[in-house]
Write an enzyme that holds these catalytic residues in place. Structure first.
Site, PDB file in Angstrom:
ATOM      1  N   GLY A 187      -2.321   2.948  12.764  1.00 49.64           N
ATOM      2  CA  GLY A 187      -1.008   2.320  12.644  1.00 49.64           C
ATOM      3  C   GLY A 187      -0.027   2.767  13.693  1.00 49.64           C
ATOM      4  O   GLY A 187      -0.102   3.890  14.204  1.00 49.64           O
TER       5      GLY A 187
ATOM      6  N   ASP B 246      -3.548  -5.362   1.780  1.00 47.12           N
ATOM      7  CA  ASP B 246      -3.513  -4.879   3.163  1.00 47.12           C
ATOM      8  C   ASP B 246      -3.802  -3.389   3.280  1.00 47.12           C
ATOM      9  O   ASP B 246      -3.387  -2.581   2.457  1.00 47.12           O
ATOM     10  CB  ASP B 246      -2.173  -5.178   3.828  1.00 47.12           C
ATOM     11  CG  ASP B 246      -2.209  -4.787   5.300  1.00 47.12           C
ATOM     12  OD1 ASP B 246      -3.129  -5.231   5.997  1.00 47.12           O
ATOM     13  OD2 ASP B 246      -1.347  -3.996   5.727  1.00 47.12           O
TER      14      ASP B 246
ATOM     15  N   HIS C 204      -2.523  -9.857  11.019  1.00 45.17           N
ATOM     16  CA  HIS C 204      -2.832  -9.221  12.310  1.00 45.17           C
ATOM     17  C   HIS C 204      -4.139  -9.690  12.937  1.00 45.17           C
ATOM     18  O   HIS C 204      -5.050  -8.884  13.193  1.00 45.17           O
ATOM     19  CB  HIS C 204      -2.788  -7.699  12.205  1.00 45.17           C
ATOM     20  CG  HIS C 204      -3.422  -7.096  10.975  1.00 45.17           C
ATOM     21  ND1 HIS C 204      -4.687  -7.398  10.557  1.00 45.17           N
ATOM     22  CD2 HIS C 204      -2.948  -6.189  10.084  1.00 45.17           C
ATOM     23  CE1 HIS C 204      -4.965  -6.698   9.462  1.00 45.17           C
ATOM     24  NE2 HIS C 204      -3.915  -5.964   9.158  1.00 45.17           N
TER      25      HIS C 204
ATOM     26  N   ASP D  26       3.451  -5.528  11.809  1.00 49.76           N
ATOM     27  CA  ASP D  26       2.601  -4.506  11.174  1.00 49.76           C
ATOM     28  C   ASP D  26       3.174  -3.109  11.450  1.00 49.76           C
ATOM     29  O   ASP D  26       2.426  -2.146  11.668  1.00 49.76           O
ATOM     30  CB  ASP D  26       1.139  -4.600  11.621  1.00 49.76           C
ATOM     31  CG  ASP D  26       0.203  -3.813  10.703  1.00 49.76           C
ATOM     32  OD1 ASP D  26       0.666  -3.307   9.657  1.00 49.76           O
ATOM     33  OD2 ASP D  26      -0.991  -3.689  11.034  1.00 49.76           O
TER      34      ASP D  26
ATOM     35  N   HIS E 231       3.778   6.624  10.571  1.00 47.66           N
ATOM     36  CA  HIS E 231       3.067   7.805  10.055  1.00 47.66           C
ATOM     37  C   HIS E 231       3.772   9.035  10.607  1.00 47.66           C
ATOM     38  O   HIS E 231       3.976   9.136  11.817  1.00 47.66           O
ATOM     39  CB  HIS E 231       1.601   7.810  10.517  1.00 47.66           C
ATOM     40  CG  HIS E 231       0.769   6.718   9.929  1.00 47.66           C
ATOM     41  ND1 HIS E 231       0.375   6.710   8.611  1.00 47.66           N
ATOM     42  CD2 HIS E 231       0.264   5.582  10.481  1.00 47.66           C
ATOM     43  CE1 HIS E 231      -0.355   5.624   8.376  1.00 47.66           C
ATOM     44  NE2 HIS E 231      -0.428   4.912   9.486  1.00 47.66           N
TER      45      HIS E 231
ATOM     46  N   ASN F 259       0.827  -1.226   0.000  1.00 48.58           N
ATOM     47  CA  ASN F 259       0.000   0.000   0.000  1.00 48.58           C
ATOM     48  C   ASN F 259       0.854   1.266   0.000  1.00 48.58           C
ATOM     49  O   ASN F 259       0.730   2.134   0.856  1.00 48.58           O
ATOM     50  CB  ASN F 259      -0.995   0.000   1.168  1.00 48.58           C
ATOM     51  CG  ASN F 259      -0.347  -0.024   2.541  1.00 48.58           C
ATOM     52  OD1 ASN F 259       0.793  -0.452   2.690  1.00 48.58           O
ATOM     53  ND2 ASN F 259      -1.056   0.433   3.543  1.00 48.58           N
TER      54      ASN F 259
ATOM     55  N   HIS G   3      -6.193  -8.929   5.066  1.00 49.41           N
ATOM     56  CA  HIS G   3      -6.520  -8.006   6.160  1.00 49.41           C
ATOM     57  C   HIS G   3      -8.034  -8.130   6.324  1.00 49.41           C
ATOM     58  O   HIS G   3      -8.783  -7.586   5.528  1.00 49.41           O
ATOM     59  CB  HIS G   3      -6.083  -6.599   5.731  1.00 49.41           C
ATOM     60  CG  HIS G   3      -6.684  -5.475   6.504  1.00 49.41           C
ATOM     61  ND1 HIS G   3      -5.924  -4.535   7.164  1.00 49.41           N
ATOM     62  CD2 HIS G   3      -7.979  -5.105   6.696  1.00 49.41           C
ATOM     63  CE1 HIS G   3      -6.724  -3.641   7.734  1.00 49.41           C
ATOM     64  NE2 HIS G   3      -7.970  -3.962   7.457  1.00 49.41           N
TER      65      HIS G   3
HETATM   66  O1  DOR Z   1      -3.027   0.103  11.470  1.00 52.04           O
HETATM   67  C1  DOR Z   1      -2.850  -0.143  10.293  1.00 52.04           C
HETATM   68  N1  DOR Z   1      -1.972   0.560   9.548  1.00 52.04           N
HETATM   69  N2  DOR Z   1      -3.538  -1.138   9.732  1.00 52.04           N
HETATM   70  C2  DOR Z   1      -3.503  -1.366   8.413  1.00 52.04           C
HETATM   71  O2  DOR Z   1      -4.157  -2.265   7.972  1.00 52.04           O
HETATM   72  C3  DOR Z   1      -2.721  -0.503   7.519  1.00 52.04           C
HETATM   73  C4  DOR Z   1      -1.620   0.144   8.239  1.00 52.04           C
HETATM   74  C5  DOR Z   1      -0.994   1.276   7.474  1.00 52.04           C
HETATM   75  O3  DOR Z   1      -0.668   1.118   6.295  1.00 52.04           O
HETATM   76  O4  DOR Z   1      -0.798   2.343   8.074  1.00 52.04           O
HETATM   77 ZN    ZN Z   2      -3.729  -4.550   7.687  1.00 57.24          ZN
END
Ligand code: DOR
Ligand code: ZN
Length: 421
Positions: A322, A151, A231, A303, A307, A93, A178
């Protein structure tokens, strides 16, 4: 040459748990045994340390290409090395999405140029991860992907999952899902229950995940394909995986350190607790720990989802889901699983090595001729995680300031030292 002396060598794939030496020559393991000698080798004194096969993280986000202010392949793999990982599998992603061979090649080439550890990309299931038509899976496999996943989102329909699984059988790739029912997910930011009511935040029930797991298991049965649940966070999902395994289906699952450590009672308005799937109830968390102990969970996966502060440091409702996870994964596993007496050391090592390897359909062994990927760690070393000291470009961890017993000490990738504490 590297000679690692007197470590406690723990390799679940060969049922080894003994004080031994490991000799590394070039990028391969040359010998494993007692009393090894190599006059020209650099000696590493591993007494008091565990020497394990290199850890594999089958679920992370490195954000390159497209979001290099949150993480890059360089910074992310440095954080992974600090966490004891020698191989990380990065989700597609990114921007653009890794749904074709040119993006896959970009990731592979970039990792070869600047990566501190091995990077094995995961390709998208569908073009743009939009859930409409299949991505260029065969071409991506040719370029180096080890699995496919949309995902961030579930595989959009049973039909698309069926197509992906049938296609992937010929390519021998697992499909990682996911799991999330979009209608129950809609607008929610945490797990539904007394805690979401107390905080006044919109919650999603555990069934948001398990309904999708039930669908997926049935498609795995229909196709005979390899399904891996990302997860996993709900007790009901774990029961479905257990049943599927008992029936001989090719179904595996992973659990993250934050899901087996935290409960929704600990969630506050601090957006560092916002993650998808959300932190579970205490009852579910306890059952995840049981699954990790009894063998129904195949792997621990981080995972790792960086960010940048500008986007994450906002109100809970507005923040992206995330948290970062590479550097705290082993220490949280030691805390929750080993020091608590729930699992043996070989089982803990399995969850980071032969477990994830099995999900990918490969082996990971500490034996002559194998790639020299090694993770050395301490069971007792006291330390405190501070996000400002992290190698990640992002700081979004709810474990900032947490003190631990035990940590990664030396990470060896292809015979080279990638991290030394
Ligand atoms: O918490 C998450 N962050 N869950 C996800 O499925 C994607 C991920 C992200 O890419 O930040
Ligand atoms: Zn995910």
């Amino acid at each position: 040459m590297l000679l690692i002396k007197n470590g406690r060598v723990v390799d679940p794939s060969t049922q080894t748990d003994a004080t031994l030496d490991v000799l590394v020559e070039g990028d391969r393991i040359a010998a494993v045994g007692p009393g090894l000698e190599a006059p020209s080798a650099e000696i590493v004194d591993a007494s008091g340390l565990v020497v394990a096969p290199g850890f594999i993280d089958i679920h992370c986000h490195l954000r390159e290409p497209g979001d290099e202010s949150s993480e890059t392949i360089e910074s992310g793999t440095r954080a992974a090395a600090r966490g004891g990982f020698t191989t990380v599998c990065c989700m597609p992603n990114t921007h653009p999405v890794n749904d074709n061979a040119s993006v896959t090649r970009f990731v592979v080439d970039r990792a070869a140029a600047v990566g501190a550890v091995r990077v094995w990309p995961i390709g998208a299931v569908s073009a743009g991860s939009r859930g409409e038509s299949l991505a260029e899976i065969a071409a991506m496999k040719e370029a180096g992907i080890v699995a496919i996943s949309d995902d961030g989102h579930p595989v959009a329909s049973a039909k698309l999952l069926r197509q992906a699984m049938e296609y992937c059988q010929a390519l021998d790739l697992p499909v990682i899902d996911h799991c999330e029912d979009p209608s129950l997910f809609a607008g929610a930011v945490m797990r539904e229950g007394p805690s979401s009511v107390r905080l006044g935040l919109r919650g999603m029930p555990a069934a948001t995940e398990s309904i999708c797991v039930a669908r997926d298991v049935q498609v795995a049965e229909l196709t005979g394909g390899r399904l891996h649940i990302a997860h996993l966070s709900a007790a009901e999902s774990l029961m479905l995986v257990r049943q599927a395994k008992r029936r001989g289906l090719h179904v595996t699952c992973e659990v993250t350190p934050h899901h087996f450590t935290l409960t929704d009672e600990e969630v506050t308005y601090d957006s560092r607790f916002k993650v998808n799937p959300p932190i579970a109830s205490r009852q579910d968390r306890d059952l995840l720990l049981e699954g990790l102990a009894d063998g129904s969970v195949d792997a621990i996966a981080t995972d790792h989802a960086p960010h940048e502060p500008a986007r994450k440091d906002v109100e809970f409702d507005l923040a992206p889901f995330g948290m970062i996870g590479f550097e705290t994964a082993l220490s949280l596993a030691l805390e929750q699983l080993y020091h608590s007496g729930r699992v043996t050391l070989p089982r803990l090592v399995e969850l980071f090595t032969s477990g994830p390897a099995r999900v990918l359909g490969i082996t990971r062994r500490l034996a002559p001729g194998e790639p020299a990927d090694l993770t050395l760690f301490s069971l007792d070393h006291p330390w405190t995680f501070r996000t400002v000291e992290s190698a990640s470009l992002s700081q979004n961890s709810p474990f900032d300031g947490r003190s631990f017993r035990g940590a990664p000490v030396l990470t060896v990738v292809a015979g080279q030292i990638a991290f030394r504490r």
